[in-house]
Scaffold this motif. Structure first.
Motif, short mmCIF file in Angstrom:
data_model
loop_
_atom_site.label_atom_id
_atom_site.label_comp_id
_atom_site.label_asym_id
_atom_site.label_seq_id
_atom_site.Cartn_x
_atom_site.Cartn_y
_atom_site.Cartn_z
N LEU B 12 -4.38 -0.19 7.53
CA LEU B 12 -3.15 0.41 7.03
C LEU B 12 -2.99 0.17 5.53
O LEU B 12 -2.72 1.09 4.76
N PHE B 13 -3.19 -1.09 5.10
CA PHE B 13 -2.97 -1.40 3.69
C PHE B 13 -4.08 -0.82 2.80
O PHE B 13 -3.82 -0.45 1.66
N ILE B 15 -5.57 2.07 3.39
CA ILE B 15 -5.22 3.49 3.24
C ILE B 15 -4.05 3.67 2.27
O ILE B 15 -4.12 4.46 1.33
N ILE B 16 -2.97 2.88 2.45
CA ILE B 16 -1.82 3.02 1.56
C ILE B 16 -2.22 2.68 0.12
O ILE B 16 -1.83 3.36 -0.83
N LEU B 19 -4.18 5.58 -1.35
CA LEU B 19 -3.26 6.69 -1.62
C LEU B 19 -2.47 6.46 -2.90
O LEU B 19 -2.35 7.34 -3.75
N LEU B 20 -1.92 5.24 -3.05
CA LEU B 20 -1.11 4.94 -4.23
C LEU B 20 -1.96 4.96 -5.50
O LEU B 20 -1.52 5.45 -6.55
N PHE B 23 -2.76 8.62 -6.32
CA PHE B 23 -1.56 9.29 -6.81
C PHE B 23 -1.19 8.76 -8.20
O PHE B 23 -0.87 9.53 -9.11
N ASN B 41 2.65 2.69 -9.18
CA ASN B 41 1.81 3.20 -8.09
C ASN B 41 0.39 2.67 -8.22
O ASN B 41 -0.21 2.23 -7.26
N LEU B 48 -2.31 -3.81 -3.03
CA LEU B 48 -2.33 -3.54 -1.59
C LEU B 48 -3.76 -3.31 -1.10
O LEU B 48 -4.12 -3.75 0.00
#
Lengths: 597, 81
Positions: B12-13, B15-16, B19-20, B23, B41, B48
């Motif tokens: 989960l972390f 992937i997040i 993504l951040l 972005f 971000n 993360l």
């Protein structure tokens, strides 16, 4: 300022994981022990993080930020006085009886130690309370989604009426929690609680970092807010010289002893996490491991409240509603808006004519203020996670108590294990349906924290007297425990009915019998209600024990301190021994109290 | 339970975090005015991601290459009564 695709993607990823964990655990759910107690196979650190995360619901993240903005650093008493000592006590002294007796729930321990009626009373009041708390979490979540206009854009896009946002928030959160608990039971709840723990830290740390940087660090915060906000103990000798409106005795006895021990030591919601641990020593370490992050949480959840009130007064641009109009709340103080009367649209004033502040918006507004799109998605996910962990914790405690302590003994005794496993799943469904009903009831109260304290005072406060006597005085009898609990709850109700906080109208706030005493604050009244309830229960239980027949000692082995062998810990390394860990935690907490006095 | 909790947390972390970072690397710098000019971000995404990889490493090690020595901290163990 609006939510963009990246925010929705982060939220979606989280929801996929939440449900995915439930699906991955489904195949391990073969017996009722797997479903209700995670097969007693959870390692200590996982159980420990779940232990605090189950409690890290709406009342904590939103409520502690709100209290931080309202009362200042004194809010840390809810941690350093109101949680840590009790967590150490339950790990070191009480867990040997909970885990050692092989009871599957706290009410079941009461049946083993006392009798059927004491268990029934506790099971029914506890089940009611979990539904109520779960409903409050749900309500707060839906309300927040509505207030922050999170779903306004998508709803407008798909042409759904805006008035459905509140209902959608309640129903969707209910369904998500239902799905993952239905599939994976307590394991699923615990695993998700650990994920939620890390998410909340990940979402709130950058908030504290940016906030502190902005206000000029700790010294900047101190300079802006002044000493009344920045001390936890200063002015505690008199209720009128501190922001909480309580004096040190009411605080340490009411919050630190009665309410805190009543919650952390007897509330099955948290105790269940330790009961699921994989060994006695892991069960005892569970609350102690939990105490370490708990001790540091004030910096994560109270500090944002302080930062929100310290910033220059301004309105926060809400998430845009999709049609270009932004709804602007009236200015209050810092980032905290004034409360608005829903029918007239005018700010709500207190008795002295000042606008009342909507403190519950301190943390959400701070998120909107600092987080750009992207991180905002993570922050909102952390908030949603905190609501869902609070809800899930209550639902798993409810389905266990319902199945083992209400359904099995009173409705359908002697059925197969598969039948009770099925009942666990069915009760998860109606537990959530009842929570939804609770959520709509909760619309009548605006300060979640005060309401919960009130409920705890009535039900939980006398309970710790019963456990203390039951575990450490073998003479305590079942009749005494039952009478003590009932009179404790009655004492709480009578005390609440006879007293009132200053500036309140007799009614739900107290004084509904007749006003004989008024307290400087609602918090002081709550603490004293708890003190009266506990003392009454303690005294009545001793008196009735002395006039009823003593229980047979042979039946109390493993349930009472003096008749139980101490668990041997010689083989454990020193840092795994509960007594050393406990001493270290208490020392560190004392140090924090001293530094921030 | 047969599933090591550190694996889903790590995933989960990670992937997040990714993504951040992505972005943050391509977003308009003007949006960081509200975060005191810091591209949060990007910076927080890196933090993360590191956390996610560390969790994945320990989770995978305990689940797929269990070592006899670390029974105490390994969540992959079966129930020990």
């Amino acid at each position: 300022m609006g939510l963009t695709s990246i925010d929705w993607i982060i939220m979606a990823v989280y929801f996929v994981f939440v449900v995915g964990i439930g699906a991955a655990l489904k195949r391990y759910m073969k017996t009722s022990t797997d479903f209700f107690l995670a097969g007693r196979s959870i390692p200590a650190w996982v159980a420990g993080l779940a232990f605090i995360s189950a409690n890290l619901g709406a009342q904590e993240v939103i409520g502690m930020g709100a209290s931080g903005a309202k009362y200042g650093l004194a809010t840390s008493h809810f941690y350093w006085i109101g949680a840590i000592p009790a967590m150490v006590f339950v790990g070191v002294f009480m867990m040997p009886f909970y885990y050692g007796s092989r009871a599957r729930s706290v009410p079941e321990y009461l049946r083993l130690r006392f009798d059927e009626k004491t268990r029934g009373l506790n099971a029914i009041s506890f089940a009611t309370m979990t539904i109520f708390s779960s409903g409050i979490s749900m309500y707060a979540m839906a309300k927040l989604i509505q207030t922050l206009h999170i779903l306004d854009g998508p709803f407008r896009h798909f042409g759904i009426p805006q008035s459905w946002i509140f209902h959608t928030g309640i129903i969707v959160s209910g369904i998500v929690v239902l799905v993952y608990i239905y599939m994976g039971g307590l394991s699923s709840a615990i695993y998700n609680e650990v994920v939620q723990f890390f998410l909340i830290v990940a979402g709130f740390l950058p908030l504290v970092w940016l906030g502190l940087k902005n206000v000029g660090g700790w010294s900047g915060l101190k300079a802006t807010l002044g000493p009344s906000y920045m001390h936890s103990w200063a002015g505690m000798s008199n209720p009128h010289t501190n922001r909480l409106g309580v004096e040190w005795f009411g605080l340490t006895m009411g919050l630190g002893f009665v309410l805190s021990f009543g919650y952390w030591c007897t509330d099955f919601l948290v105790v269940q996490r330790a009961m699921a641990a994989d060994s006695m020593s892991a069960a005892r370490r569970t609350p102690l491991i939990a105490a370490v992050p708990k001790m540091l949480f004030p910096f994560l959840v109270i500090l944002p409240g302080l930062i929100a009130i310290a910033l220059p007064t301004q309105t926060v641009a809400p998430i845009s509603t999709g049609d270009g109009t932004a709804i602007v709340a009236p200015a209050g103080q810092g980032l905290i808006p004034a409360k608005v009367n829903a029918t007239t649209g005018q700010p709500v004033l207190d008795r002295s004519g000042h606008p009342q502040l909507d403190y519950d918006l301190a943390v959400p507004n701070l998120l909107l203020h600092y987080f750009p799109t992207g991180l905002l998605g993570l922050g909102l996910t952390a908030l949603l996670a905190s609501f869902m962990s609070g809800m899930a914790g209550n639902v798993t405690a409810f389905n266990t108590v319902w199945t083992h302590d209400i359904y099995e003994p009173y409705i359908r005794p002697g059925a197969s294990d598969a039948h009770y496993l099925m009942m666990g799943r069915v009760s998860t469904v109606f537990g959530i349906v009842l929570s939804v009903a609770g959520a709509y009831l909760a619309t009548r109260f605006n300060n979640i924290m005060d309401l919960l304290q009130l409920v705890f005072a009535f039900v939980n406060a006398p309970l710790f007297a019963t456990f203390l006597l039951g575990m450490f005085w073998k003479r305590t009898t079942g009749h005494a425990a039952f009478t003590g609990l009932l009179s404790g709850t009655l004492a709480a109700a009578v005390h609440h009915g006879l007293t009132i906080p200053e500036e309140a109208i007799p009614g739900i706030k107290g004084g509904w019998i007749s006003v004989v005493h008024s307290y400087p604050s609602e918090m002081a009244q709550n603490f004293w209600t708890a003190i009266f309830a506990w003392s009454t229960c303690f005294a009545i239980t001793i008196l009735v024990s002395l006039i009823t027949t003593a229980p047979e000692e042979s039946k109390l082995v493993g349930l009472v301190y003096s008749l139980t062998e101490r668990p041997s810990e010689g083989h454990l390394s020193w840092y795994k021994r509960p007594i050393y860990l406990g001493a270290f935690i208490l020392g560190a907490t004392a140090l924090l109290n001293f530094i921030f006095r | 339970m047969g599933l090591d909790i550190r694996l889903p947390i790590g995933m989960l972390f990670t992937i997040i975090g990714v993504l951040l970072i992505l972005f943050g690397a391509f977003s308009n710098p003007l949006i960081y005015a509200q975060s005191l000019g810091i591209n949060v971000n990007l910076t927080w995404g890196v933090a993360l991601l590191v956390f996610g990889i560390v969790m994945l490493y320990f989770g995978a090690r305990a689940m797929f290459w269990p070592r006899p020595g670390d029974a105490g901290g390994s969540p992959s163990g079966k129930s020990r009564h």
